[in-house]
Scaffold this motif. Structure first.
Motif, PDB file in Angstrom:
ATOM      1  N   SER A 116       8.265 -15.238 -26.130  1.00  0.00           N
ATOM      2  CA  SER A 116       8.918 -16.234 -25.266  1.00  0.00           C
ATOM      3  C   SER A 116       8.447 -16.079 -23.816  1.00  0.00           C
ATOM      4  O   SER A 116       8.782 -16.903 -22.966  1.00  0.00           O
ATOM      5  N   ASP A 142      14.066 -19.439 -23.204  1.00  0.00           N
ATOM      6  CA  ASP A 142      14.361 -20.221 -24.409  1.00  0.00           C
ATOM      7  C   ASP A 142      13.121 -20.996 -24.853  1.00  0.00           C
ATOM      8  O   ASP A 142      12.660 -21.883 -24.124  1.00  0.00           O
ATOM      9  N   ARG A 168      19.046 -17.515 -31.728  1.00  0.00           N
ATOM     10  CA  ARG A 168      19.102 -18.399 -30.557  1.00  0.00           C
ATOM     11  C   ARG A 168      20.547 -18.828 -30.294  1.00  0.00           C
ATOM     12  O   ARG A 168      21.016 -18.831 -29.157  1.00  0.00           O
TER      13      ARG A 168
END
Ligand code: ADP
Length: 210
Positions: A11, A133, A165
């Motif tokens: 990420s 995210d 998540r």
């Protein structure tokens, strides 16, 4: 100040940690970067057990204690002493990873997870957390680009990562002042700018309190 970075694999955590570290050094802060699991000799040994593909039979209860054991050592051996010396500590993952992966992801009751956190980290809670995210598909795409083969935990499928998540998003609802969601899709320098802005806002708030 104690700052942690969270998010699924690829990420951009280490990319953003490097950029923030550089920025903070330029601003004359003393900075130390640690990673989880790991960061001490003992914690790195636990990391090897946790990530080894030979340990596919590891049960989730074993997993949560190993992550937390590694963290308990890191907190007392490195993080607290460095904070006392006036360093800014940047950590690649911390207790929110356990909440999201072992708690929501592997379905260990959150009230039990919180008890384990209390023993492992006591009141060493980050001042600020950046959750980068990105969609699961983006994580796969980036990993393919760098031909990174997944470790034991990264080998879980999309359904698992969707739960992880969701676990992160729930943390944001409980602790919005600490836990900041950053859209991890975009240029690294754009993301860095947002992180610096939030860091500086937090610095002003903390200086006002002290
Ligand atoms: P993590 O530490 O979260 O696993 P990394 O910072 O190591 O992630 O990044 C994983 C890969 O994705 C690296 O090849 C990195 O260059 C690339 N990457 C990082 N940030 C971005 C971004 N904002 N957009 C596209 N690729 C990125």
């Amino acid at each position: 100040m104690f700052i942690t970075f969270e998010g699924i694999d690829a990420s951009g955590k280490s990319t953003q940690i490097k950029l923030l570290e550089q920025y903070l050094i330029e601003q004359n802060f003393k900075v130390i970067v640690v990673r989880e699991p790991g960061g001490t000799k003992l914690s790195e040994e636990i990391r090897n057990i946790l990530l080894s593909k030979e340990n596919f039979s590891m049960v989730k209860e074993c997993e949560i204690f190993l992550f937390s054991a590694s963290r308990a050592q890191l907190v007392r051996e490195v993080i607290i002493p460095k904070l006392k010396e006036g360093f800014i500590v940047l950590s690649d993952r911390f207790h929110d990873s356990t909440t999201a992966y072992q708690g929501t992801g592997r379905d260990i009751k959150l009230e039990d997870v919180f008890v384990i956190h209390r023993i492992a980290i006591d009141d060493c809670i980050p001042d600020l957390t950046f959750f980068l995210d990105i969609p699961f598909e983006e994580s796969i795409r980036r990993k393919k680009l760098i031909e990174l083969s997944p470790d034991r935990i990264e080998s879980m499928g999309k359904e698992f990562f969707d739960r992880v998540r969701e676990g992160y998003l729930q943390i944001q609802k409980r602790e919005p002042d600490r836990f900041k969601i950053i859209n991890g899709v975009g240029s690294p320098s754009e993301i860095h700018k947002q992180i610096v802005q939030i860091f500086n806002d937090k610095l002003i708030t903390l200086r006002g309190l002290r």
